[in-house]
Every structure is written in C-alpha cells, then in structure tokens.
Scaffold this motif. Structure first.
Motif: not given
Length: 424
Positions: A163-176, A278-291
């Motif tokens: 998910l973040n690999e794709y958006w980084d390639a487009l350079d417009v968004d991320d899910y971090r 509280t402060i937290s860091i959160n990422h959403n991500w997709v790969n072959g396991c949940n595609l």
C-alpha cells in the motif's frame, strides 16, 4: 523470505482456493505477547500471525532504538510538548472531536499543532475536561508532510507493504499516521481501510483495545442493520435494538503499554481507547497475504453502490462508469485504480526477478528487501487475484483504453513467471 517460508505460504493459499476471502478462521483465546527480537524471525511472524490473520503484541524491546521514543517523551513518560512544538508547531494537523458522533465516526477540523498542544495542556489543567470537547489528533501524515527526524525504523515484520510502496511510487499520499491525544480520547468501532493490516506503536501512554474477528461484527448489527458506534455502550444490552448480540463472542481485550507494538489483522473490527496521554505511530498495509481480502472488500463496496443507485440503471447513461466514480468517492479506490495498484507492484516484482533469477540467486536478497523468494510469492498472489479481476463482469465494463498495459497481457506475464519460478 526464505524458500521454506514461501513453500509454506503457497501451500496455505492452495488450501484456501474456492473459499470466500475475508472469512473467519479459528479465533485465538488470547493475544500472544512476543518478548524478544532475538528469538522471533520474519518467518515466525509470517507463519504464526500474518498467514493465520490473528493479532499479536510485540514488547517494547522491538522499538527501543526509535528516535521518537527518545525525543517525543519526557523522562517521566509523558508527551514532550516542548520538543514537538519546536519541531512541528507550525504544521497543520487533523483533529477529531471524540464527543460528537458523525455517522460511525467523528467530525474533523484542522489546526496548527501548536494550537492543539495548547488545547491539550489546558485540557489536562482542567481535570481532563474542556468546553471545546475531547479532541484527538488523528491521521497526521508526518512522514509525507514533514521531515520525520528518525522517528521510527520500519520493523522487518511489516516491510512487505504494498500500500505504501504504491503511494510512494505515485508520490501523492501514504498510509502512515501519527495519533496523539489526552486520556479519554478514542477511536470508534471499525475495520481498517481496504481490509488492510495495520500496526500501531505507543510512543508513550497506554491503550485499551477491543478486537472482534472477521464475521463477528455481523452479530453486533442493530435491528436496522447498522454496526455500533461504541461496543462498550450499554445500549448493546438491549435485545430489541441488538437482536443478534447474544450470538457474538466477547471481544479479545488487550492493554498496550508504552513502546509496545500491536499487529492488527485484516478485517478484524476493533475499538481503541487511550487510557493515558498517548502518542502512537500507525501504518495500514496490504500485501500478498491479504490481497484477496482487499479484492473481496472492493467487490462488496461496488455491490453496495449499485444497490443504492439501481433505480437509475435503465435511465442513466454510463451507469456502470458512474458506479465506479461513486465507489471511488466513498471508498478511496475503484476497480480501475485497483488494477493500477496491482500493475505497479507486479512490474516491480517482475523487474526484481528478471535481475535475480540467475543460478543460485533465488535465496539472496541483493538489496531487494525481503528477497526474490518474497518477490516470487508476491507474483503468484497477484496472478491469482488478477485472474479473478479480469474475469469479473464489472471490471470488463471498465474502459480498458486507459490502461498502458492490458490486464490480460499482464496476467499472461505473471503466469509465465509463476511457472518459471515454481521449482526455484
């Protein structure tokens, strides 16, 4: 990924063929706690949690080297407001009002971080109360919008992140994202976007999590078919309003301490409360396991749109195209963009394998993240899902002239590589 782990994963997905994606598997009786980085490998996580799609929590040892844990926290374990103000005070951040329900979420506004921290300090001084309500800084794209000053190091367990690999390639968004707020702030009941995985690390503070495995949320629907806003509400005890509630198992509950890292599986509905500042860091991500789960979710979303506008099907020109436009507006993606997502990831994996498929090279990494075995696994998962996409009647109605590579051609390339790498 090593060869044995790839073989294990491919065997797992062969067993799942023909079953609906995103369904509930065996539900664990507790959330496992992973103590030491030295005794827990990527293969351990992949086999034990990612493939079975069950949650776990990693100890603070996994994040002790992060810059945010040194700089964003006072010696007493509280948010380091002065540091945050000095480095990010003039950044505009999104802030939700936890005291106001807007559908099954909270309304958001934007403010300078310095204004939010001023509110937060006043909120603490006021005994955790304010006439402005209970405000929660959520979904701040720090890594996209500002210098991240060595905030974190991506754990290897979560490094296959399409998910973040794709958006980084487009350079417009991320899910971090960065989340921060006082004790009492919370996130209503939900499942993560696109049925993605997520991970969440508490930089400081503590959270209370309530987890429901896929399918359990159906028993929490009210008499009108709506999911609850707050699963801790006494209203859920009203059997007339929630007639199926008695069929829902109790949630898995977890208290997350400072420094700890929670893995949230795909499709698990959850609700989260901050027990302290509280402060937290959160990422959403997709790969072959949940595609496949993502693709299943997108099909459900399109069907929901089609039901809503079905009365105009015979009178609206380009009804199918309009459904895709509405779907993208509601869900953030449609079938056309999903294909583009698959194509970008597929082309990157095909390029990597073309470089590394020499004799004996399939076990190496050669700077390719999790290595060519992972790339071969990724290609096999994309090929299986893309075959379903290409055969879908609604995808066949999408204007194929916008694609730089026709889906059938990409699928053929992928299937040829799957065959070529099967014995490697």
């Amino acid at each position: 990924m090593d060869r044995e782990t790839r073989a294990f994963a491919e065997s797992h997905f062969r067993r799942l063929r023909g079953r609906p994606a995103g369904g509930a598997g065996a539900t664990p009786g507790r959330v496992d706690f992973i103590e030491s980085p030295d005794s827990f490998s990527y293969a351990d996580f992949f086999k034990g949690y990612l493939l079975p799609n069950v949650p776990c929590v990693f100890s603070s040892s996994f994040t002790e080297g992060w810059g945010s844990r040194r700089r964003w926290v006072t010696p007493g374990g509280k948010p380091a407001f002065e540091h945050l103000l000095r480095n990010y005070g003039d950044v505009v951040v999104p802030v939700a009002n936890c005291g106001v329900q807007e559908y099954n979420s909270n309304p958001k506004e934007h403010m300078l971080l310095r204004d939010y921290i001023s509110y937060w300090e006043d909120y603490i001084q006021g005994g955790y109360s304010s006439p402005r309500g209970c405000l929660y800084l959520k979904d701040w794209h720090l890594c996209r919008d500002a210098s991240a000053e060595d905030v974190f190091t991506l754990p290897v367990y979560f490094s296959s992140d399409w998910l973040n690999e794709y958006w980084d390639a487009l350079d417009v968004d991320d899910y971090r994202f960065i989340y921060m707020g006082p004790a009492g702030t919370w996130s209503p009941f939900h499942a993560d976007i696109f049925r993605s995985f997520s991970w969440s690390v508490n930089i400081c503070g503590r959270k209370k999590w309530f987890f429901f495995p896929p399918g359990q949320e159906e028993a929490l629907r009210d008499c009108h078919g709506a999911l609850p806003y707050d699963v801790t509400s006494p209203a859920l005890l009203d059997s007339r309003l929630y007639p199926m509630r008695k069929h829902c198992s109790p949630p898995l509950e977890l208290t997350q301490e400072a420094g700890e890292m929670v893995f949230v599986p795909s499709g698990w509905h959850h609700q989260v409360h901050n027990l302290e500042d509280t402060i937290s860091i959160n990422h959403n991500w997709v790969n072959g396991c949940n595609l496949a789960s993502m693709w299943h979710f997108l099909q459900q979303e399109l069907r929901a749109v089609q039901r809503e506008v079905s009365q105009w099907r015979d009178t609206m020109p380009d009804w199918d195209r309009h459904c895709q436009v509405i779907m993208r507006s509601c869900s953030g993606i449609n079938f056309e963009e999903f294909y583009h997502f698959l194509k970008i990831i597929a082309e990157r994996r095909l390029l990597l394998l073309a470089k590394e498929m020499g004799p004996g090279d399939m076990e190496g990494s050669a700077g390719s993240g999790l290595g060519p075995q992972q790339a071969a696994f990724d290609v096999s998962r994309i090929a299986e899902v893309l075959a379903s996409v290409v055969a879908h009647p609604d995808f066949q109605r999408v204007d194929a002239s916008v694609f730089s590579l026709q889906p059938g051609e990409l699928l053929q390339q992928l299937e040829e590589v799957v065959a070529a790498t099967a014995s490697l």
